[in-house]
Each structure stands twice: as structure tokens, then as C-alpha cells.
Scaffold this motif. Structure first.
Motif, PDB file in Angstrom:
ATOM      1  N   MET A   1       0.896  -1.158  -0.038  1.00 10.61           N
ATOM      2  CA  MET A   1       0.109  -0.104  -0.048  1.00 10.61           C
ATOM      3  C   MET A   1       0.811   1.161   0.095  1.00 10.61           C
ATOM      4  N   SER A   2       0.254   2.270  -0.857  1.00  6.14           N
ATOM      5  CA  SER A   2       1.173   3.461  -0.663  1.00  6.14           C
ATOM      6  C   SER A   2       0.951   3.961   0.362  1.00  6.14           C
ATOM      7  N   ASP A  16       0.028   3.659  -7.713  1.00  8.25           N
ATOM      8  CA  ASP A  16       0.169   2.422  -8.726  1.00  8.25           C
ATOM      9  C   ASP A  16       1.793   2.495  -8.802  1.00  8.25           C
ATOM     10  N   LEU A  17       2.305   3.708  -9.265  1.00 12.27           N
ATOM     11  CA  LEU A  17       3.790   3.836  -9.420  1.00 12.27           C
ATOM     12  C   LEU A  17       4.593   3.458  -8.007  1.00 12.27           C
ATOM     13  N   GLY A  21       7.208   0.443  -7.671  1.00 14.26           N
ATOM     14  CA  GLY A  21       8.571   0.507  -7.251  1.00 14.26           C
ATOM     15  C   GLY A  21       8.925  -0.483  -6.122  1.00 14.26           C
ATOM     16  N   ILE A  22       7.887  -0.750  -5.336  1.00 12.74           N
ATOM     17  CA  ILE A  22       7.990  -1.797  -4.327  1.00 12.74           C
ATOM     18  C   ILE A  22       8.341  -3.167  -5.215  1.00 12.74           C
ATOM     19  N   LEU A  23       7.680  -3.356  -6.361  1.00 13.17           N
ATOM     20  CA  LEU A  23       7.969  -4.681  -7.099  1.00 13.17           C
ATOM     21  C   LEU A  23       9.213  -4.766  -7.612  1.00 13.17           C
ATOM     22  N   LEU A  24       9.638  -3.571  -8.240  1.00 11.63           N
ATOM     23  CA  LEU A  24      10.996  -3.341  -8.891  1.00 11.63           C
ATOM     24  C   LEU A  24      12.087  -3.511  -7.876  1.00 11.63           C
ATOM     25  N   TYR A  25      12.043  -2.878  -6.792  1.00  5.97           N
ATOM     26  CA  TYR A  25      13.031  -3.222  -5.530  1.00  5.97           C
ATOM     27  C   TYR A  25      12.843  -4.695  -5.516  1.00  5.97           C
ATOM     28  N   GLU A  26      12.100  -5.288  -5.229  1.00  3.92           N
ATOM     29  CA  GLU A  26      12.114  -6.712  -4.731  1.00  3.92           C
ATOM     30  C   GLU A  26      12.539  -7.559  -6.122  1.00  3.92           C
ATOM     31  N   MET A  27      12.019  -7.167  -6.986  1.00  2.00           N
ATOM     32  CA  MET A  27      12.682  -8.006  -8.375  1.00  2.00           C
ATOM     33  C   MET A  27      14.304  -7.974  -8.316  1.00  2.00           C
ATOM     34  N   LEU A  28      14.822  -6.581  -8.298  1.00  2.00           N
ATOM     35  CA  LEU A  28      16.057  -6.424  -8.240  1.00  2.00           C
ATOM     36  C   LEU A  28      16.868  -6.810  -7.051  1.00  2.00           C
ATOM     37  N   SER A  29      16.601  -6.907  -5.918  1.00  2.00           N
ATOM     38  CA  SER A  29      17.180  -7.026  -4.774  1.00  2.00           C
ATOM     39  C   SER A  29      16.996  -8.547  -3.953  1.00  2.00           C
ATOM     40  N   GLY A  30      15.569  -8.966  -4.326  1.00  2.00           N
ATOM     41  CA  GLY A  30      15.350 -10.348  -3.898  1.00  2.00           C
ATOM     42  C   GLY A  30      14.555 -10.103  -2.381  1.00  2.00           C
ATOM     43  N   GLU A  31      14.628  -8.956  -2.108  1.00  2.00           N
ATOM     44  CA  GLU A  31      13.988  -8.651  -0.697  1.00  2.00           C
ATOM     45  C   GLU A  31      12.854  -7.416  -0.851  1.00  2.00           C
ATOM     46  N   ARG A  32      11.895  -7.568  -0.127  1.00  2.00           N
ATOM     47  CA  ARG A  32      11.007  -6.323   0.283  1.00  2.00           C
ATOM     48  C   ARG A  32      11.750  -5.215   0.908  1.00  2.00           C
ATOM     49  N   PRO A  33      11.479  -3.981   0.463  1.00  2.00           N
ATOM     50  CA  PRO A  33      11.970  -2.698   1.029  1.00  2.00           C
ATOM     51  C   PRO A  33      11.317  -2.621   2.540  1.00  2.00           C
ATOM     52  N   PHE A  34      10.306  -3.040   2.985  1.00  2.00           N
ATOM     53  CA  PHE A  34       9.686  -2.870   4.253  1.00  2.00           C
ATOM     54  C   PHE A  34       9.471  -4.369   4.640  1.00  2.00           C
ATOM     55  N   LEU A  68      18.883   3.136 -12.922  1.00  2.00           N
ATOM     56  CA  LEU A  68      17.739   2.675 -12.735  1.00  2.00           C
ATOM     57  C   LEU A  68      17.619   2.261 -10.880  1.00  2.00           C
ATOM     58  N   ARG A  69      18.473   2.259 -10.339  1.00  2.00           N
ATOM     59  CA  ARG A  69      18.272   2.258  -8.842  1.00  2.00           C
ATOM     60  C   ARG A  69      17.643   3.615  -8.545  1.00  2.00           C
ATOM     61  N   ALA A  70      17.928   4.717  -9.161  1.00  2.00           N
ATOM     62  CA  ALA A  70      17.535   6.129  -8.940  1.00  2.00           C
ATOM     63  C   ALA A  70      16.199   5.968  -9.131  1.00  2.00           C
ATOM     64  N   VAL A  71      15.687   5.433 -10.398  1.00  2.00           N
ATOM     65  CA  VAL A  71      14.259   5.755 -10.699  1.00  2.00           C
ATOM     66  C   VAL A  71      13.462   4.602  -9.589  1.00  2.00           C
ATOM     67  N   VAL A  72      13.929   3.597  -9.064  1.00  2.00           N
ATOM     68  CA  VAL A  72      13.509   2.798  -8.209  1.00  2.00           C
ATOM     69  C   VAL A  72      13.376   3.679  -6.862  1.00  2.00           C
ATOM     70  N   ASP A  73      14.266   4.391  -6.412  1.00  2.00           N
ATOM     71  CA  ASP A  73      14.252   5.150  -5.480  1.00  2.00           C
ATOM     72  C   ASP A  73      13.154   6.490  -5.261  1.00  2.00           C
ATOM     73  N   GLU A  74      13.046   6.776  -6.551  1.00  2.00           N
ATOM     74  CA  GLU A  74      12.096   8.085  -6.818  1.00  2.00           C
ATOM     75  C   GLU A  74      10.682   7.288  -6.978  1.00  2.00           C
ATOM     76  N   LEU A  75      10.577   6.119  -7.270  1.00  2.00           N
ATOM     77  CA  LEU A  75       9.103   5.776  -7.281  1.00  2.00           C
ATOM     78  C   LEU A  75       8.862   5.503  -5.571  1.00  2.00           C
ATOM     79  N   LEU A  76       9.428   5.079  -4.743  1.00  2.00           N
ATOM     80  CA  LEU A  76       9.338   4.830  -3.421  1.00  2.00           C
ATOM     81  C   LEU A  76       9.352   6.287  -2.471  1.00  2.00           C
ATOM     82  N   VAL A  77       9.239   7.384  -3.066  1.00  2.00           N
ATOM     83  CA  VAL A  77       9.203   8.618  -2.457  1.00  2.00           C
ATOM     84  C   VAL A  77       7.686   8.533  -1.598  1.00  2.00           C
ATOM     85  N   LYS A  78       7.775   9.255  -0.385  1.00  2.00           N
ATOM     86  CA  LYS A  78       6.548   9.052   0.487  1.00  2.00           C
ATOM     87  C   LYS A  78       5.527  10.001  -0.070  1.00  2.00           C
TER      88      LYS A  78
END
Length: 150
Positions: A1-2, A16-17, A21-34, A68-78
Motif C-alpha cells: 500500500m502506498s 500504482d507507481l 517501485g516496491i515490485l522493482l525493488y524486490e525484483m532487483l534485490s530479492g527482498e521487500r523494502p519494508f 535504474l536504482r535512482a528511478v526505483v528510489d524515486e518511485l518509493l518517495v513518500k
């Protein structure tokens, strides 16, 4: 949830973005951000905590471009006002980031809510599935990242 969804605010495509970002983070790292023991803890983290920087969670052999890491970070902005405004803007940012500079598909201008644009289904490493044009984009990213590693 956002964060805005947790707060009960009006939602738009930027929510949705955030989820993407949550999905991309997990796809790239193998871990959920939270990660937490219960949904309330995870929601609190969604509201107030920054995720561990993606660069610190990437497997050693991962070669994820800094852009690409910067895009993922930008998608996860609060704040949704500080996120990319649309999928089109996201696709514009992704152009040229993948090996071979493949042109990503343009999202359809209009779709009815709940209507699949296509029957494509792609399973993520977590077991979750995505469908439609998003599935094609995710699959293209997987292929391009694997080709770039090989």
C-alpha cells in the motif's frame, strides 16, 4: 500500500507507481523494502521509514545501472506529489537504461478499470503475477537485464 492509501487519501496513478517501485525493488534485490512481523508494522514503515538503499541490498553479482536504482528510489518517495506523475513519464525515464537501449512499449492511452489490455501473464520471483502491458514491460526488463549480464 502506498502511504497515501494507508492515510485514506484520494488515490491516483501515482499510488500504482509506488506499488511498482516496491515490485522493482524486490525484483532487483530479492527482498521487500519494508519487512515486519505484522501488517501494522509494515504500514508504519510505509508511512515513516526510508527503505534500505537498493544498492546495499543488491546481490554482489547484480549489475543494476545507477540510473535504474535512482528511478526505483524515486518511485518509493513518500509524497505522491514528488513521485513521477504517470506511467508515460516512467517509461520516458527507463528509455536507454536497459542494455541495447530497447524501446519500451507505450502504455495505452485509455483502458477501462479492471480490463486487461492483453492476456500476457508474467510470474515474478515472489510468485506474484502481473498481466497486460505491465507484464510485457517486466518481461522485457528481465530479458534485457539477463542479456546484459551474459
Amino acid at each position: 500500500m502506498s502511504p497515501e492509501q494507508i492515510r485514506g487519501e484520494v488515490l491516483d496513478g501515482r499510488s500504482d507507481l509506488y506499488a511498482l517501485g516496491i515490485l522493482l525493488y524486490e525484483m532487483l534485490s530479492g527482498e521487500r523494502p519494508f519487512q515486519g512481523d505484522d501488517p501494522v508494522t509494515v504500514c508504519r514503515m510505509q508511512l515513516y521509514d526510508r527503505p534500505v538503499p537498493l544498492a546495499q541490498r543488491l546481490p554482489r553479482q547484480a549489475d543494476v545501472p545507477p540510473a535504474l536504482r535512482a528511478v526505483v528510489d524515486e518511485l518509493l518517495v513518500k509524497s505522491r506529489l514528488s513521485r513521477l506523475p504517470s506511467v508515460g513519464a516512467l517509461l520516458g525515464r527507463l528509455q536507454g537504461l536497459l542494455p541495447g537501449h530497447v524501446s519500451l512499449p507505450t502504455p495505452p492511452a485509455r483502458t477501462r478499470p479492471g480490463r486487461l489490455v492483453s492476456g500476457d501473464i508474467h510470474r515474478l520471483p515472489t510468485g506474484e503475477t502481473v498481466t497486460g502491458d505491465l507484464a510485457r514491460i517486466v518481461l522485457l526488463m528481465h530479458v534485457q537485464l539477463q542479456v546484459g549480464d551474459g
